[in-house]
Scaffold this motif. Structure first.
Motif, PDB file in Angstrom:
ATOM      1  N   LYS A 245      20.147  10.897 110.715  1.00 13.91           N
ATOM      2  CA  LYS A 245      19.825  12.144 110.148  1.00 13.91           C
ATOM      3  C   LYS A 245      20.970  13.088 110.471  1.00 13.91           C
ATOM      4  CE  LYS A 245      15.356  11.830 109.728  1.00 13.91           C
ATOM      5  NZ  LYS A 245      13.662  12.729 109.702  1.00 13.91           N
ATOM      6  N   LEU A 246      21.508  12.933 111.619  1.00 14.43           N
ATOM      7  CA  LEU A 246      22.548  13.897 112.379  1.00 14.43           C
ATOM      8  C   LEU A 246      24.023  13.461 111.391  1.00 14.43           C
ATOM      9  CD1 LEU A 246      22.159  14.008 115.685  1.00 14.43           C
ATOM     10  CD2 LEU A 246      21.196  15.884 114.060  1.00 14.43           C
ATOM     11  N   VAL A 247      24.190  12.666 111.321  1.00 11.88           N
ATOM     12  CA  VAL A 247      25.403  11.648 111.080  1.00 11.88           C
ATOM     13  C   VAL A 247      25.357  11.807 108.591  1.00 11.88           C
ATOM     14  CG1 VAL A 247      26.159  10.801 112.581  1.00 11.88           C
ATOM     15  CG2 VAL A 247      25.028   9.805 110.945  1.00 11.88           C
ATOM     16  N   ASN A 248      24.130  11.861 108.411  1.00 12.48           N
ATOM     17  CA  ASN A 248      23.980  11.732 107.014  1.00 12.48           C
ATOM     18  C   ASN A 248      25.051  12.206 105.807  1.00 12.48           C
ATOM     19  OD1 ASN A 248      23.439  11.437 104.126  1.00 12.48           O
ATOM     20  ND2 ASN A 248      21.076  12.401 104.898  1.00 12.48           N
ATOM     21  N   THR A 249      25.881  11.481 105.167  1.00 11.66           N
ATOM     22  CA  THR A 249      26.706  11.842 104.474  1.00 11.66           C
ATOM     23  C   THR A 249      26.484  13.449 104.076  1.00 11.66           C
ATOM     24  OG1 THR A 249      26.181  10.111 103.061  1.00 11.66           O
ATOM     25  CG2 THR A 249      28.269   9.682 104.755  1.00 11.66           C
ATOM     26  N   ASN A 250      25.334  13.750 103.611  1.00  8.99           N
ATOM     27  CA  ASN A 250      25.101  14.534 102.450  1.00  8.99           C
ATOM     28  C   ASN A 250      24.980  15.957 103.300  1.00  8.99           C
ATOM     29  OD1 ASN A 250      24.800  16.932 100.823  1.00  8.99           O
ATOM     30  ND2 ASN A 250      22.511  15.579 100.131  1.00  8.99           N
ATOM     31  N   PRO A 251      25.756  16.896 103.598  1.00  8.18           N
ATOM     32  CA  PRO A 251      25.909  17.932 104.472  1.00  8.18           C
ATOM     33  C   PRO A 251      24.626  18.530 103.726  1.00  8.18           C
ATOM     34  CG  PRO A 251      27.552  18.489 102.957  1.00  8.18           C
ATOM     35  CD  PRO A 251      27.437  17.174 102.447  1.00  8.18           C
ATOM     36  N   LYS A 252      23.963  18.740 103.008  1.00 12.28           N
ATOM     37  CA  LYS A 252      22.799  19.613 102.800  1.00 12.28           C
ATOM     38  C   LYS A 252      21.514  18.981 103.145  1.00 12.28           C
ATOM     39  CE  LYS A 252      24.359  21.798  98.355  1.00 12.28           C
ATOM     40  NZ  LYS A 252      24.854  23.548  98.754  1.00 12.28           N
ATOM     41  N   ALA A 253      21.873  17.843 103.729  1.00 13.63           N
ATOM     42  CA  ALA A 253      20.431  16.658 103.736  1.00 13.63           C
ATOM     43  C   ALA A 253      20.419  16.439 104.813  1.00 13.63           C
ATOM     44  CB  ALA A 253      20.875  15.691 103.665  1.00 13.63           C
ATOM     45  N   ARG A 254      21.638  16.988 105.960  1.00 13.71           N
ATOM     46  CA  ARG A 254      21.680  16.401 107.070  1.00 13.71           C
ATOM     47  C   ARG A 254      20.896  17.439 107.859  1.00 13.71           C
ATOM     48  NH1 ARG A 254      28.228  17.468 107.606  1.00 13.71           N
ATOM     49  NH2 ARG A 254      28.744  15.566 106.167  1.00 13.71           N
ATOM     50  N   ALA A 255      19.966  16.964 109.176  1.00 14.61           N
ATOM     51  CA  ALA A 255      19.011  17.979 110.298  1.00 14.61           C
ATOM     52  C   ALA A 255      19.906  18.341 111.463  1.00 14.61           C
ATOM     53  CB  ALA A 255      18.735  16.490 110.799  1.00 14.61           C
ATOM     54  N   SER A 256      19.692  19.334 110.469  1.00 18.68           N
ATOM     55  CA  SER A 256      20.129  20.241 112.386  1.00 18.68           C
ATOM     56  C   SER A 256      20.179  19.981 113.901  1.00 18.68           C
ATOM     57  CB  SER A 256      18.996  22.212 112.696  1.00 18.68           C
ATOM     58  OG  SER A 256      18.348  21.568 112.201  1.00 18.68           O
ATOM     59  N   VAL A 257      20.809  20.758 115.173  1.00 21.00           N
ATOM     60  CA  VAL A 257      21.000  20.430 115.866  1.00 21.00           C
ATOM     61  C   VAL A 257      19.207  20.303 116.360  1.00 21.00           C
ATOM     62  CG1 VAL A 257      21.202  20.445 118.226  1.00 21.00           C
ATOM     63  CG2 VAL A 257      23.076  20.455 116.212  1.00 21.00           C
ATOM     64  N   GLY A 258      19.162  21.977 115.770  1.00 31.27           N
ATOM     65  CA  GLY A 258      17.955  22.462 116.502  1.00 31.27           C
ATOM     66  C   GLY A 258      16.192  21.171 116.128  1.00 31.27           C
ATOM     67  N   ASN A 259      17.017  21.013 114.656  1.00 33.90           N
ATOM     68  CA  ASN A 259      15.625  20.240 114.522  1.00 33.90           C
ATOM     69  C   ASN A 259      15.716  18.467 115.533  1.00 33.90           C
ATOM     70  OD1 ASN A 259      15.527  17.329 112.061  1.00 33.90           O
ATOM     71  ND2 ASN A 259      13.537  18.945 112.376  1.00 33.90           N
ATOM     72  N   PHE A 260      16.317  18.089 115.297  1.00 36.91           N
ATOM     73  CA  PHE A 260      16.817  16.550 116.023  1.00 36.91           C
ATOM     74  C   PHE A 260      16.306  16.625 117.901  1.00 36.91           C
ATOM     75  CE2 PHE A 260      19.247  14.438 120.107  1.00 36.91           C
ATOM     76  CZ  PHE A 260      19.114  13.695 119.166  1.00 36.91           C
ATOM     77  N   LEU A 261      16.371  18.236 118.624  1.00 35.20           N
ATOM     78  CA  LEU A 261      15.994  18.937 119.390  1.00 35.20           C
ATOM     79  C   LEU A 261      14.596  19.116 119.357  1.00 35.20           C
ATOM     80  CD1 LEU A 261      16.438  19.769 122.448  1.00 35.20           C
ATOM     81  CD2 LEU A 261      16.571  22.086 121.639  1.00 35.20           C
ATOM     82  N   GLU A 262      13.997  19.671 118.385  1.00 38.83           N
ATOM     83  CA  GLU A 262      12.563  19.365 118.413  1.00 38.83           C
ATOM     84  C   GLU A 262      11.605  17.860 118.193  1.00 38.83           C
ATOM     85  OE1 GLU A 262       9.100  20.854 115.310  1.00 38.83           O
ATOM     86  OE2 GLU A 262      11.687  21.597 115.114  1.00 38.83           O
ATOM     87  N   GLN A 263      12.166  17.406 117.369  1.00 38.54           N
ATOM     88  CA  GLN A 263      11.755  15.593 117.087  1.00 38.54           C
ATOM     89  C   GLN A 263      11.387  15.447 118.725  1.00 38.54           C
ATOM     90  OE1 GLN A 263      10.896  14.367 114.570  1.00 38.54           O
ATOM     91  NE2 GLN A 263      10.971  15.880 113.756  1.00 38.54           N
TER      92      GLN A 263
END
Length: 807
Positions: A245-263
């Protein structure tokens, strides 16, 4: 390199003062900065110095100035800590905490997967702060912009294009593409439409993509391009979904680092690791409740040895020590401290742990004291001798007299650990004084351990008092009622055999071992036999090296001044049997006597009476005096009894009196012991008394049938019964001197002259008799028991036999 240092020194001399010294250069290929190790001049502490050469990189000067500005203003634990900055027309210097490029560790693959997760967790927290709290974009997040501190924590640097999205003229719009290696790490939308497109996308879009490439680079090595983004090789399975989700080519669909941290922080998530939990729990450890502290320590115990050592040294260890000293952490926390301190260098241990250990030894908490003593083997090699002898041991000795038996026992055991760090004066003085107390402790285990301790530290005791102390201690333990204390003493004696001399082994130790041979416990008896064998082997070996005798060699018989050996001295030729010398000496002397032994009236053999004029002959001169067949030269103790003169106060008998007057019948009066006791004194030579001699008629005995004839007093008798031979004169005659005395009495083969003695002699008379006279005057003689004798006088011709019949 030397030229560079001189150039830097020249530049510094022309600019503002910079209180830091440059060290070795740390090459960083993907940065506009040159990194150097440095030291602070004030205290010599370590630091790092980022230097920027304005002349060589004038086009990138705005980026360098932006980095200085953002580092000074942006404060976060995950951001590089800045100490000082200097900027001139020719250079820019940034002094920071000591750093190491993360790229070094990644290339060497020196970090475990758990450590990599822990590092990514810290970077994610920092990027979340930059994006969410600071409303900024880092814009250059990659391995080349990250560093590790002395504590092992990952730090974020590379602030050359860090920009606030609230700034319309942010530097990232114009200089984002000038960052080194920007082509490999630029997000697809920026690579396609330029950096201005970030205004249209979420703030976190650029940093989220770069954080994804960072994950790939950390687990797989160097990141080569956008084609590698999204590949899951090497990425932990639990992290794969969030990573994509972090490296999604669509910038609007990318997960933020904060979201990654929460997961990752969810229950069972990829960031739920012991190391990360420990990091979150480190703050305010001393303020935690007992339950929270217990949970924290349990997590700490789960950590393996492959976790970052530097983090434990710099972060965990100081907090744990504070908790033990001031926060009531207790022994369990100190045990973790010792576990971490194993990885410290000697200098690090001395600076970080030793001061706390010294303070803890003065703590009255018994649990802490026991914990310190238990962990003493781990840290004793790190503690300087002066610290142990002067600071730790004086506090430690209180444990020898503590009321808690556990403290006393652990203190005794700890002696083996610290003995090598104590001075000789401390060991042989204060330490032995306390060990003497614990060896008499009421607890048998403490007494036993004290004995074992003394046996193991024997080599550390002073040579002067080593054997004295050990013998006193071990022989006391041999009498201990506790079976294991006796066994320990026996084993300790065997182990310290070399500490004792042969005299100590034979005279002091072996006699103390003998009772243990019949100890009631078989365990003690078996060990006593083993120990006894060890000491006997040494004694026998030593005895085989000793001389056969220390007596001088026998003198030749040709020497007239040499005295013959006494009858009681064993001769070499008679040493075949231990009784041979006594029997042969006795028979050799008796074989020279002749005559007949007359039977008494009751059937027992009776000795003939000696002539009143027969002199007494010293047996020590027997070998120089010719003896006839009727005289004996023996002066044995038995002979001395036979011829002892009667008391002066007793009535005298005639020359025909029987010799039984001097021998009570079969010691009927119980005088056996007294008679043998006279063997120790020369009563044979004593003069009876100084009282003038008087003669009386013998009193008829009621049991005799014949009445003895009256005896008249002779006018001149050279030797009366009360008289004593002049041995001085006789000995002088033997030496060749002629005093002119009368010939010896009948019965001796060779006549000799002697000085006539009349009446009785005084105590001042020369020779041995004078000394004997004093004894006779001081000791009251026993009365003579009258015997039934034949009063008929012998024929005159029998007088020629003299001492022959008397013996």
């Amino acid at each position: 390199m030397e030229f560079f240092k001189s150039a830097v020194a020249s530049a510094i001399s022309k600019g503002p003062p910079f209180p830091y010294t440059f060290g070795d250069r740390v090459d960083v290929d993907t940065s506009i900065w040159a990194l150097h190790n440095g030291t602070k001049r004030e205290d010599g502490s370590n630091c790092s110095i980022f230097s920027f050469d304005v002349t060589a990189n004038k086009s990138r000067l705005p980026m360098a100035r932006n980095a200085v500005k953002k580092l000074r203003t942006l404060r976060h634990p995950g951001v590089i800590k800045v100490l000082d900055t200097v900027e001139t027309e020719t250079y820019i210097y940034i002094a920071t905490e000591r750093l190491v490029p993360l790229k070094w560790h990644i290339k060497r693959k020196s970090m475990s997967p758990e450590t990599l997760k822990w590092g990514l967790f810290g970077i994610a927290q920092t990027i979340k702060f930059i994006n969410d709290d600071a409303s900024s974009v880092h814009g250059a997040l990659r391995v080349g912009s990250l560093y590790t501190s002395e504590s092992g924590e990952w730090k974020v640097g590379g602030f050359e294009v860090l920009s606030s999205m609230k700034d319309d003229e942010a530097i990232i719009y114009n200089y984002g593409s000038l960052v080194p290696d920007a082509g490999r790490y630029t997000p697809p939308e920026c690579a396609k439409s330029g950096w201005e497109t970030i205004k249209k996308n979420p703030i976190h879009a650029v940093d989220a993509y770069n954080f994804g490439t960072l994950i790939s680079e950390v687990f797989n090595g160097e990141f080569l391009g956008s084609d590698q983004a999204g590949q899951t090789k090497g990425v932990p399975p639990a992290m794969v979904a969030s990573y994509r989700k972090l490296v999604n080519t669509n910038p609007k669909a990318r997960a933020s680092v904060g979201n990654f941290l929460e997961q990752g922080r969810r229950n069972g998530g990829f960031f739920e690791t012991p190391l990360i939990k420990l990091t979150d729990s480190m703050d305010n450890l001393g303020m935690k409740s007992e339950e929270e502290r217990e949970e924290f320590l349990n997590e700490l115990d789960q950590l393996s040895d492959d976790f970052p050592e530097d983090y434990f040294k710099m972060k965990i260890l100081p907090e744990l020590l504070k908790s033990v000293e001031f926060g009531g952490g207790g022994p369990k926390v100190f045990g973790v401290v010792m576990k971490i301190s194993k990885k410290l260098t000697d200098d690090e241990f001395e600076s970080k742990v030793t001061p706390s250990v010294v303070r803890l030894f003065s703590s009255p908490d018994r649990a802490i004291r026991v914990c310190l003593l238990d962990n003493l083997p781990i840290m004793i090699d790190r503690l300087p001798q002066k610290i142990v002898n002067d600071k730790i041991f004086p506090q430690m000795v209180t444990g020898f007299t503590d009321v808690a038996p556990m403290v006393r026992e652990q203190t005794v055991k700890a002696v083996l650990t610290i003995i090598g760090k104590l001075s000789d004066r401390t060991v042989n003085g204060e330490l032995l004084k306390y060990l003497a107390k614990t060896q008499n402790d009421e607890q048998p285990g403490i007494r036993t351990n004290t004995t074992i301790c003394l046996g193991k530290i024997a080599k550390n005791l002073g040579v002067g008092n080593r054997s004295k102390v050990l013998i006193a201690a071990f022989t006391r333990s041999l009498r201990d009622p506790f079976v294991h204390a006796r066994t320990a003493a026996l084993m300790a004696l065997g182990a310290t055999l070399d500490s004792f001399s042969e005299d100590d082994c034979a005279n002091r130790i072996l006699p103390a071992l003998c009772p243990c041979l019949i100890d009631k416990e078989k365990l003690v008896r078996d060990q006593a036999n083993k120990t006894m064998d060890i000491f006997l082997q040494r004694i026998r070996k030593f005895g085989s090296t000793m001389a056969d005798t220390v007596l001088p060699p026998p003198t030749s018989n040709d020497n007239p001044t040499a005295s013959a050996p006494r009858m009681g001295t064993p001769q070499p030729s008679e040493a075949a049997s231990w009784t041979g010398w006594a029997i042969s000496s006795f028979t050799n002397k008796v074989s020279t006597a002749t005559g007949e032994i007359q039977a008494s009236s009751n059937g027992a053999p009776a000795a003939a009476t000696r002539s009143n004029s027969s002199p007494v002959i010293d047996s020590r001169r027997a070998n120089t005096v010719p003896v006839t067949a009727t005289a004996t030269a023996s002066a044995s103790s038995l002979h001395r009894q036979a011829v002892t003169s009667p008391p002066a106060t007793s009535a005298r008998t005639s020359t025909s009196s029987n010799a039984n007057d001097y021998f009570p019948e079969a010691n009927a009066d119980g005088d056996f012991d007294d008679t043998w006791g006279n063997m120790e004194e020369d009563t044979f030579f004593d003069s009876p008394s100084e009282t003038p001699l008087t003669t009386t008629k013998p009193t008829p005995k009621p049991t005799t049938k014949a009445t003895p004839k009256p005896v008249t007093k002779p006018s001149a008798i050279p030797f009366e019964d009360d008289g004593e031979p002049d041995f001085a004169g006789w000995m002088a005659a033997q030496a060749g001197k002629k005093p002119g005395a009368k010939a010896l009495p009948k019965g001796l083969a060779k006549p000799a002259t002697s000085r006539p003695i009349t009446g009785s002699r005084t105590a001042s008379t020369g020779g041995i008799g004078g000394v004997g006279a004093k004894k006779a005057a001081a000791v009251k003689p026993k009365p003579v028991v009258a015997k039934k004798v034949d009063p008929t006088p012998k024929p005159a011709a029998d007088d020629d036999d003299g001492w022959g019949d008397g013996w």
